[in-house]
Design a protein around this motif. Structure first.
Motif, PDB file in Angstrom:
ATOM      1  N   VAL A  67       0.857  -1.183   0.000  1.00  0.00           N
ATOM      2  CA  VAL A  67       0.000   0.000   0.000  1.00  0.00           C
ATOM      3  C   VAL A  67       0.897   1.239   0.000  1.00  0.00           C
ATOM      4  O   VAL A  67       1.087   1.896   1.018  1.00  0.00           O
ATOM      5  N   ASN A  68       1.452   1.521  -1.162  1.00  0.00           N
ATOM      6  CA  ASN A  68       2.222   2.750  -1.345  1.00  0.00           C
ATOM      7  C   ASN A  68       1.247   3.822  -1.799  1.00  0.00           C
ATOM      8  O   ASN A  68       0.877   3.908  -2.980  1.00  0.00           O
ATOM      9  N   ILE A  69       0.799   4.630  -0.844  1.00  0.00           N
ATOM     10  CA  ILE A  69      -0.284   5.559  -1.140  1.00  0.00           C
ATOM     11  C   ILE A  69       0.111   6.566  -2.204  1.00  0.00           C
ATOM     12  O   ILE A  69      -0.727   6.991  -3.015  1.00  0.00           O
ATOM     13  N   TYR A  70       1.373   6.936  -2.248  1.00  0.00           N
ATOM     14  CA  TYR A  70       1.798   7.950  -3.220  1.00  0.00           C
ATOM     15  C   TYR A  70       1.855   7.366  -4.628  1.00  0.00           C
ATOM     16  O   TYR A  70       1.451   8.032  -5.591  1.00  0.00           O
ATOM     17  N   ALA A  71       2.334   6.146  -4.746  1.00  0.00           N
ATOM     18  CA  ALA A  71       2.355   5.509  -6.068  1.00  0.00           C
ATOM     19  C   ALA A  71       0.943   5.294  -6.581  1.00  0.00           C
ATOM     20  O   ALA A  71       0.652   5.512  -7.772  1.00  0.00           O
ATOM     21  N   GLN A  72       0.022   4.871  -5.704  1.00  0.00           N
ATOM     22  CA  GLN A  72      -1.359   4.674  -6.142  1.00  0.00           C
ATOM     23  C   GLN A  72      -2.036   5.991  -6.483  1.00  0.00           C
ATOM     24  O   GLN A  72      -2.837   6.060  -7.425  1.00  0.00           O
ATOM     25  N   ALA A  73      -1.736   7.042  -5.721  1.00  0.00           N
ATOM     26  CA  ALA A  73      -2.335   8.342  -6.031  1.00  0.00           C
ATOM     27  C   ALA A  73      -1.828   8.885  -7.364  1.00  0.00           C
ATOM     28  O   ALA A  73      -2.591   9.477  -8.135  1.00  0.00           O
ATOM     29  N   VAL A  74      -0.540   8.686  -7.658  1.00  0.00           N
ATOM     30  CA  VAL A  74       0.002   9.122  -8.949  1.00  0.00           C
ATOM     31  C   VAL A  74      -0.681   8.384 -10.084  1.00  0.00           C
ATOM     32  O   VAL A  74      -1.036   8.973 -11.122  1.00  0.00           O
ATOM     33  N   ARG A  75      -0.898   7.089  -9.906  1.00  0.00           N
ATOM     34  CA  ARG A  75      -1.602   6.320 -10.940  1.00  0.00           C
ATOM     35  C   ARG A  75      -3.036   6.796 -11.095  1.00  0.00           C
ATOM     36  O   ARG A  75      -3.584   6.819 -12.205  1.00  0.00           O
ATOM     37  N   ALA A  76      -3.679   7.170  -9.983  1.00  0.00           N
ATOM     38  CA  ALA A  76      -5.065   7.622 -10.056  1.00  0.00           C
ATOM     39  C   ALA A  76      -5.185   8.946 -10.801  1.00  0.00           C
ATOM     40  O   ALA A  76      -6.120   9.145 -11.582  1.00  0.00           O
ATOM     41  N   VAL A  77      -4.233   9.867 -10.579  1.00  0.00           N
ATOM     42  CA  VAL A  77      -4.294  11.178 -11.229  1.00  0.00           C
ATOM     43  C   VAL A  77      -4.211  11.045 -12.746  1.00  0.00           C
ATOM     44  O   VAL A  77      -4.765  11.880 -13.485  1.00  0.00           O
ATOM     45  N   LYS A  78      -3.550  10.007 -13.221  1.00  0.00           N
ATOM     46  CA  LYS A  78      -3.438   9.809 -14.666  1.00  0.00           C
ATOM     47  C   LYS A  78      -4.803   9.618 -15.322  1.00  0.00           C
ATOM     48  O   LYS A  78      -4.946   9.836 -16.532  1.00  0.00           O
ATOM     49  N   TYR A  79      -5.794   9.187 -14.540  1.00  0.00           N
ATOM     50  CA  TYR A  79      -7.138   9.000 -15.087  1.00  0.00           C
ATOM     51  C   TYR A  79      -8.020  10.225 -14.845  1.00  0.00           C
ATOM     52  O   TYR A  79      -9.205  10.203 -15.186  1.00  0.00           O
ATOM     53  N   GLY A  80      -7.476  11.277 -14.245  1.00  0.00           N
ATOM     54  CA  GLY A  80      -8.274  12.460 -13.956  1.00  0.00           C
ATOM     55  C   GLY A  80      -8.817  13.127 -15.204  1.00  0.00           C
ATOM     56  O   GLY A  80      -9.998  13.519 -15.261  1.00  0.00           O
ATOM     57  N   LEU A  81      -7.986  13.270 -16.231  1.00  0.00           N
ATOM     58  CA  LEU A  81      -8.434  13.908 -17.467  1.00  0.00           C
ATOM     59  C   LEU A  81      -9.531  13.084 -18.132  1.00  0.00           C
ATOM     60  O   LEU A  81     -10.466  13.639 -18.725  1.00  0.00           O
ATOM     61  N   LEU A  82      -9.438  11.750 -18.037  1.00  0.00           N
ATOM     62  CA  LEU A  82     -10.486  10.897 -18.608  1.00  0.00           C
ATOM     63  C   LEU A  82     -11.815  11.135 -17.894  1.00  0.00           C
ATOM     64  O   LEU A  82     -12.865  11.224 -18.543  1.00  0.00           O
ATOM     65  N   PHE A  83     -11.788  11.260 -16.572  1.00  0.00           N
ATOM     66  CA  PHE A  83     -13.013  11.528 -15.827  1.00  0.00           C
ATOM     67  C   PHE A  83     -13.637  12.846 -16.273  1.00  0.00           C
ATOM     68  O   PHE A  83     -14.853  12.934 -16.495  1.00  0.00           O
ATOM     69  N   ILE A  84     -12.818  13.867 -16.395  1.00  0.00           N
ATOM     70  CA  ILE A  84     -13.329  15.182 -16.791  1.00  0.00           C
ATOM     71  C   ILE A  84     -13.886  15.138 -18.209  1.00  0.00           C
ATOM     72  O   ILE A  84     -14.960  15.704 -18.494  1.00  0.00           O
ATOM     73  N   ALA A  85     -13.183  14.473 -19.113  1.00  0.00           N
ATOM     74  CA  ALA A  85     -13.641  14.401 -20.504  1.00  0.00           C
ATOM     75  C   ALA A  85     -14.973  13.662 -20.609  1.00  0.00           C
ATOM     76  O   ALA A  85     -15.882  14.090 -21.341  1.00  0.00           O
ATOM     77  N   LEU A  86     -15.123  12.553 -19.868  1.00  0.00           N
ATOM     78  CA  LEU A  86     -16.384  11.807 -19.922  1.00  0.00           C
ATOM     79  C   LEU A  86     -17.528  12.637 -19.339  1.00  0.00           C
ATOM     80  O   LEU A  86     -18.642  12.644 -19.884  1.00  0.00           O
TER      81      LEU A  86
END
Length: 484
Positions: free
Chosen positions: A297-316
Motif C-alpha cells: 500500500v504505497n499511497i503515493y504511487a497509487q495516487a500518482v496512478r489515479a491522477v493519470k485518469y483524472g483527465l479521462l473523468f473530466i472528458a467523460l
C-alpha cells in the motif's frame, strides 16, 4: 447559432486545459510528498541500519615464509646469500553453509511518514575443509624456502555493521573466537572477522563451525552464496515479500501471517568472484538472493496512478454535459462546467491528504463519497432536475469504483483502462447515433431576394402552384385588380 456552438466548444476546450493544469499541480504535490516519504525512510535507515548484504563466511589463511636467495657480486664474483620474509594469504570457501533465520518487521514513524525495519536472528553453520598447503606454498618459490607460520581467520561480510545486535562468536572445530570489525582485505565491502589462531598447514583439517548473528536492517536483505553448497531457510511475519536477485527460492509459502522460503545454491550455479562483490554495484548485478520487505500500500504511487485518469473523468463528464445540453436543449453555463470539473479534480487532492492519516481504502471511499454527493446536489440544481443529478452522481460513482479496481489490479491496469475507454466511446456513439448534428445549428437562414429556395422531395410534391407569385410590376400582396 453556429457561432454560439463553436464558441461553446472552444470554451469547453479551454476549461479542460485549465483543469489539466490543476491536475498537473496536484500530481506535482503528490510527487513532492512521495519524495519526502523516501527522504524520511533514508533518514531512518541512516539512523538505524540500511539494506543488509551477508557474504560468506570465508576462511582466510595468512602465512609467512622465509625465502633464501643467492646473489653474485659483479665486481668480485663472490656469492652472497641472504633471506627475506614473504607474506601471503589464501582464501578458502566453505564446503557447506546453512543459514536459518527469522525476521520480524516493525514500522518506525517520523511525523506522518514511516519506514519498515526488520530484526532478524540467524543461525549459521557449515563445514570448512583445509587441505595440506605447506608443500604447495613452499614449492611456489624457485629459491629454497620454508614456512614460518600461518594464522586462520573467519571473515563474514556485513554491509552495515550498525545493524549487528549481538556480540557474535564462532565455534569452529575445538576453537571459539569473537568477531571484530574489518575484512582483512578479503572483501571490498564492510565485514567482520574472527581470529582463529595458528594453524598447521602441514596437515589437512576438516572443521565444522557455527555462529549466531542478530541483524537489523531496512527494506532489503541479500545473501551472497560463497560455499560449494549453500542452503538458506527464512521465516518472517511480513505477508508481502518480494523475492529478487539472481536466485529465486526453491519453495515458498506466503500467507496473511507471514512467509517462509528456502533456497539451495550450488557452486555450479553461482559466480564466486561476483559473489564477493555482492555488496557493491546495482541490485540487478549482485550475485545474491534477495528478499525485499515490500509495502503493497504505497499511497503515493497509487495516487500518482489515479491522477493519470483524472483527465479521462473530466472528458467523460463534459461529454455527458454537452450531449444533454445539445439534445435536451438544457443550457449549461461554462462556469458550471468549470465548477463540476474542479470537483472532479479536487477528489485526488482529498485522496492523498486523507490517505496520509487513514487507510487507503477508507480515504478513497471518503473522498469519492464527498465528491459524488457534491456533484449530485450541484448538478441536480443546475439541470433543474434532481433525478438527473442523482443519475450523474451514480455514473461518477461507477467511474470511481472502476478506478479503484484498476488501482488494486496493477497487472491488469492497462486492460481495464482500455476496456473503460472503449465502453465510454461505445456508449457515446450508440447514444448519439440518431442525432442529426446539422439540425443542431438551428433553422436555415432566410433566402435573399432572387435566390431559388431548396425544397425536399416531399415539399416539392405538395407545393401549390399558387406559390408561383406574379412578378409583374405593381403586383403586390393584397392589391386589388383594376376594374375594366
Amino acid at each position: 447559432m453556429p457561432f454560439r456552438l463553436a464558441t461553446k466548444i472552444v470554451t469547453i476546450g479551454a476549461i479542460v486545459i485549465v483543469l489539466q493544469i490543476a491536475l498537473s499541480m496536484i500530481w506535482s504535490q503528490i510527487r513532492e510528498r512521495q519524495h519526502a516519504q523516501e527522504s524520511v525512510a533514508d533518514n531512518i535507515a541512516a539512523s538505524a541500519a540500511g539494506e543488509q548484504t551477508l557474504i560468506g563466511p570465508l576462511l582466510l589463511i595468512e602465512y609467512r615464509e622465509e625465502v633464501r636467495e643467492v646473489q653474485t657480486d659483479v665486481l668480485t664474483g663472490r656469492h652472497k646469500e641472504h633471506t627475506r620474509i614473504v607474506e601471503g594469504s589464501r582464501v578458502i570457501a566453505p564446503q557447506t553453509v546453512q543459514l536459518t533465520g527469522q525476521a520480524q518487521v516493525e514500522k518506525r514513524q517520523r511525523g506522518i511518514y514511516h519506514a519498515n525495519l526488520y530484526r532478524s536472528q540467524w543461525q549459521v553453520q557449515g563445514r570448512i575443509g583445509v587441505p595440506e598447503l605447506a608443500q604447495a606454498l613452499v614449492a611456489q618459490h624457485p629459491q629454497p624456502s620454508r614456512l614460518l607460520g600461518a594464522r586462520a581467520f573467519l571473515v563474514l561480510g556485513v554491509s552495515d555493521q550498525r545493524g549487528i545486535g549481538n556480540n557474535p562468536q564462532v565455534h569452529i572445530g575445538e576453537r571459539s573466537a569473537t568477531f571484530q570489525a574489518g575484512s582483512r582485505d578479503v572483501l571490498p565491502s564492510p565485514a567482520i572477522h574472527a581470529d582463529l589462531g595458528d594453524i598447521d598447514l602441514s596437515q589437512a583439517h576438516d572443521w565444522p563451525f557455527r555462529l549466531e548473528l542478530d541483524l537489523m536492517g531496512s527494506q532489503r536483505l541479500a545473501i551472497a552464496p560463497t560455499a560449494q553448497f549453500t542452503q538458506v531457510q527464512m521465516r518472517s511475519n511480513w505477508p508481502h515479500p518480494s523475492f529478487q536477485g539472481r536466485f529465486l527460492p526453491d519453495t515458498r509459502e506466503v500467507s496473511a501471517e507471514g512467509y517462509s522460503a528456502s533456497w539451495s545454491v550450488s557452486h555450479l550455479a553461482r559466480n564466486y568472484q561476483r559473489a564477493l562483490h555482492a555488496a557493491s554495484g546495482a541490485h540487478a548485478e549482485r550475485e545474491s538472493l534477495q528478499i525485499t520487505f515490500f509495502d503493497p500500500v504505497n499511497i503515493y504511487a497509487q495516487a500518482v496512478r489515479a491522477v493519470k485518469y483524472g483527465l479521462l473523468f473530466i472528458a467523460l463528464t463534459f461529454a455527458a454535459f454537452f450531449l444533454i445540453e445539445t439534445t435536451r436543449r438544457l443550457p449549461i453555463h461554462p462556469m458550471q462546467y468549470l465548477l463540476a470539473g474542479a470537483a472532479l479534480a479536487i477528489f485526488f487532492l482529498l485522496l492523498i491528504s486523507l490517505s496520509e492519516h487513514l487507510p487507503f481504502w477508507l480515504s478513497y471511499l471518503a473522498a469519492a463519497l464527498a465528491c459524488v454527493t457534491l456533484l449530485s446536489l450541484y448538478l441536480g440544481a443546475a439541470l433543474r432536475n434532481r433525478w438527473h443529478g442523482a443519475a450523474f452522481g451514480a455514473g461518477i460513482a461507477a467511474l470511481y469504483g472502476i478506478l479503484y479496481a484498476i488501482l488494486l489490479s496493477e497487472d491488469n491496469a492497462l486492460l481495464m483502462g482500455s476496456l473503460l475507454l472503449f465502453a465510454a466511446l461505445a456508449a457515446l456513439m450508440l447514444g448519439t447515433r440518431h442525432i442529426d448534428w446539422y439540425a443542431l445549428v438551428g433553422p436555415m437562414q432566410p433566402l435573399r431576394r432572387g435566390a431559388r429556395p431548396t425544397h425536399t422531395k416531399g415539399e416539392a410534391e405538395t407545393a401549390p402552384h399558387a406559390a408561383e407569385v406574379d412578378a409583374s410590376p405593381g403586383a403586390e400582396a393584397g392589391a386589388e385588380k383594376p376594374q375594366v
